[in-house]
Design a protein around this motif. Structure first.
Motif, PDB file in Angstrom:
ATOM      1  N   MET A   1      -2.222 -21.181  14.646  1.00 58.37           N
ATOM      2  CA  MET A   1      -2.685 -19.843  14.350  1.00 58.37           C
ATOM      3  C   MET A   1      -1.870 -19.278  13.188  1.00 58.37           C
ATOM      4  N   LYS A   2      -2.543 -18.636  12.284  1.00 57.33           N
ATOM      5  CA  LYS A   2      -1.909 -18.012  11.122  1.00 57.33           C
ATOM      6  C   LYS A   2      -1.153 -16.759  11.569  1.00 57.33           C
ATOM      7  N   THR A   3       0.074 -16.635  11.124  1.00 57.91           N
ATOM      8  CA  THR A   3       0.833 -15.423  11.425  1.00 57.91           C
ATOM      9  C   THR A   3       0.758 -14.468  10.243  1.00 57.91           C
ATOM     10  N   ILE A   4       0.811 -13.196  10.561  1.00 60.63           N
ATOM     11  CA  ILE A   4       0.793 -12.165   9.528  1.00 60.63           C
ATOM     12  C   ILE A   4       2.133 -11.445   9.585  1.00 60.63           C
ATOM     13  N   ASN A   5       2.953 -11.694   8.569  1.00 65.22           N
ATOM     14  CA  ASN A   5       4.278 -11.073   8.494  1.00 65.22           C
ATOM     15  C   ASN A   5       4.362  -9.982   7.438  1.00 65.22           C
ATOM     16  N   LYS A   6       3.548 -10.135   6.386  1.00 64.36           N
ATOM     17  CA  LYS A   6       3.602  -9.193   5.262  1.00 64.36           C
ATOM     18  C   LYS A   6       2.191  -8.772   4.875  1.00 64.36           C
ATOM     19  N   ILE A   7       1.954  -7.453   4.928  1.00 63.26           N
ATOM     20  CA  ILE A   7       0.648  -6.903   4.593  1.00 63.26           C
ATOM     21  C   ILE A   7       0.772  -6.064   3.321  1.00 63.26           C
ATOM     22  N   LEU A   8      -0.112  -6.321   2.380  1.00 64.69           N
ATOM     23  CA  LEU A   8      -0.195  -5.519   1.160  1.00 64.69           C
ATOM     24  C   LEU A   8      -1.399  -4.598   1.306  1.00 64.69           C
ATOM     25  N   TYR A   9      -1.131  -3.306   1.391  1.00 64.64           N
ATOM     26  CA  TYR A   9      -2.196  -2.312   1.506  1.00 64.64           C
ATOM     27  C   TYR A   9      -2.333  -1.632   0.157  1.00 64.64           C
ATOM     28  N   ALA A  10      -3.456  -1.891  -0.510  1.00 65.42           N
ATOM     29  CA  ALA A  10      -3.703  -1.316  -1.831  1.00 65.42           C
ATOM     30  C   ALA A  10      -4.574  -0.075  -1.662  1.00 65.42           C
ATOM     31  N   THR A  11      -4.168   1.013  -2.305  1.00 67.01           N
ATOM     32  CA  THR A  11      -4.886   2.269  -2.154  1.00 67.01           C
ATOM     33  C   THR A  11      -5.046   2.981  -3.486  1.00 67.01           C
ATOM     34  N   ASP A  12      -6.140   3.732  -3.579  1.00 67.76           N
ATOM     35  CA  ASP A  12      -6.343   4.593  -4.745  1.00 67.76           C
ATOM     36  C   ASP A  12      -6.184   6.064  -4.348  1.00 67.76           C
ATOM     37  N   PHE A  13      -5.694   6.303  -3.139  1.00 66.93           N
ATOM     38  CA  PHE A  13      -5.443   7.633  -2.565  1.00 66.93           C
ATOM     39  C   PHE A  13      -6.725   8.390  -2.211  1.00 66.93           C
ATOM     40  N   SER A  14      -7.871   7.755  -2.282  1.00 66.16           N
ATOM     41  CA  SER A  14      -9.121   8.443  -1.977  1.00 66.16           C
ATOM     42  C   SER A  14      -9.340   8.494  -0.472  1.00 66.16           C
ATOM     43  N   GLU A  15     -10.264   9.358  -0.064  1.00 66.75           N
ATOM     44  CA  GLU A  15     -10.641   9.454   1.358  1.00 66.75           C
ATOM     45  C   GLU A  15     -11.148   8.108   1.866  1.00 66.75           C
ATOM     46  N   SER A  16     -11.837   7.371   1.010  1.00 71.15           N
ATOM     47  CA  SER A  16     -12.402   6.098   1.449  1.00 71.15           C
ATOM     48  C   SER A  16     -11.332   5.027   1.672  1.00 71.15           C
ATOM     49  N   SER A  17     -10.123   5.268   1.211  1.00 73.79           N
ATOM     50  CA  SER A  17      -9.058   4.285   1.443  1.00 73.79           C
ATOM     51  C   SER A  17      -8.281   4.564   2.737  1.00 73.79           C
ATOM     52  N   LEU A  18      -8.515   5.719   3.359  1.00 74.02           N
ATOM     53  CA  LEU A  18      -7.807   6.063   4.596  1.00 74.02           C
ATOM     54  C   LEU A  18      -8.118   5.114   5.758  1.00 74.02           C
ATOM     55  N   PRO A  19      -9.388   4.748   5.997  1.00 76.19           N
ATOM     56  CA  PRO A  19      -9.639   3.808   7.091  1.00 76.19           C
ATOM     57  C   PRO A  19      -8.911   2.474   6.901  1.00 76.19           C
ATOM     58  N   ALA A  20      -8.791   2.010   5.663  1.00 73.96           N
ATOM     59  CA  ALA A  20      -8.063   0.769   5.397  1.00 73.96           C
ATOM     60  C   ALA A  20      -6.590   0.940   5.764  1.00 73.96           C
ATOM     61  N   GLY A  21      -6.042   2.121   5.523  1.00 73.84           N
ATOM     62  CA  GLY A  21      -4.661   2.404   5.920  1.00 73.84           C
ATOM     63  C   GLY A  21      -4.491   2.337   7.425  1.00 73.84           C
ATOM     64  N   ASP A  22      -5.485   2.844   8.159  1.00 73.76           N
ATOM     65  CA  ASP A  22      -5.444   2.758   9.621  1.00 73.76           C
ATOM     66  C   ASP A  22      -5.431   1.305  10.081  1.00 73.76           C
ATOM     67  N   TYR A  23      -6.247   0.474   9.438  1.00 69.91           N
ATOM     68  CA  TYR A  23      -6.265  -0.946   9.791  1.00 69.91           C
ATOM     69  C   TYR A  23      -4.940  -1.617   9.461  1.00 69.91           C
ATOM     70  N   ALA A  24      -4.383  -1.305   8.295  1.00 68.17           N
ATOM     71  CA  ALA A  24      -3.090  -1.889   7.918  1.00 68.17           C
ATOM     72  C   ALA A  24      -2.022  -1.500   8.937  1.00 68.17           C
ATOM     73  N   LEU A  25      -2.026  -0.254   9.358  1.00 66.88           N
ATOM     74  CA  LEU A  25      -1.072   0.240  10.352  1.00 66.88           C
ATOM     75  C   LEU A  25      -1.256  -0.476  11.687  1.00 66.88           C
ATOM     76  N   THR A  26      -2.484  -0.568  12.154  1.00 66.85           N
ATOM     77  CA  THR A  26      -2.766  -1.230  13.434  1.00 66.85           C
ATOM     78  C   THR A  26      -2.360  -2.698  13.399  1.00 66.85           C
ATOM     79  N   LEU A  27      -2.746  -3.392  12.334  1.00 68.11           N
ATOM     80  CA  LEU A  27      -2.389  -4.806  12.219  1.00 68.11           C
ATOM     81  C   LEU A  27      -0.877  -5.002  12.145  1.00 68.11           C
ATOM     82  N   ALA A  28      -0.204  -4.125  11.424  1.00 68.31           N
ATOM     83  CA  ALA A  28       1.257  -4.228  11.324  1.00 68.31           C
ATOM     84  C   ALA A  28       1.904  -4.066  12.693  1.00 68.31           C
TER      85      ALA A  28
END
Length: 148
Positions: A1-28
């Motif tokens: 199984m692949k492990t995830i140790n480092k996540i790169l969350y790229a954002t443009d600060f828009s409202e549409s990037s907020l859900p991706a931030g939630d996913y990055a947080l949850t996965l982390a």
């Protein structure tokens, strides 16, 4: 199984990037991974640059960079609220190229990025950083649609 140790969350600060931030947080949290938040300031085209004196251009770029650092601070407070440790970075360049370069250089396991949900002619003319990442990144990419 692949492990995830480092996540790169790229954002443009828009409202549409907020859900991706939630996913990055949850996965982390689930993986015990670290998160690096990246914002890429799009470069001015050469045509635009040629209309501005070099000294003025340097000053403008510096002001844009200062503003981006301020936005990054507020954005991260809103998204992460110190729930997990994270690092931040602001760079200038072509977004998808810079994201891939940084992901490779720092050996990230996953890139998380939001999508704007553009369709039709708007997508054709404006393009999609997320789509380019999915097509060209040697690192796994998780795209999160706005409103997810």
């Amino acid at each position: 199984m692949k492990t995830i140790n480092k996540i790169l969350y790229a954002t443009d600060f828009s409202e549409s990037s907020l859900p991706a931030g939630d996913y990055a947080l949850t996965l982390a949290k689930l993986a015990g991974a670290e998160v690096h938040v990246l914002h890429v300031i799009g470069e001015f085209t050469d045509r635009r640059k040629s209309r501005i004196q070099p000294e003025s251009m340097a000053l403008l770029e510096r002001e844009v960079e200062i503003q981006a650092f301020k936005e990054m601070e507020g954005f991260c407070r809103e998204v992460f609220d110190e729930e997990i440790p994270y690092t931040t970075e602001v760079v200038m360049g072509h977004p998808f190229e810079e994201i891939i370069k940084i992901a490779q250089q720092s050996a990230f396991d996953l890139i998380v990025v939001g999508t704007h949900g553009r369709t039709g002619l708007e997508r054709v003319f404006v393009g999609s950083t997320a789509e380019r990442l999915v097509r060209r990144s040697p690192v796994a990419v998780l795209t999160v649609r706005s409103g997810a």
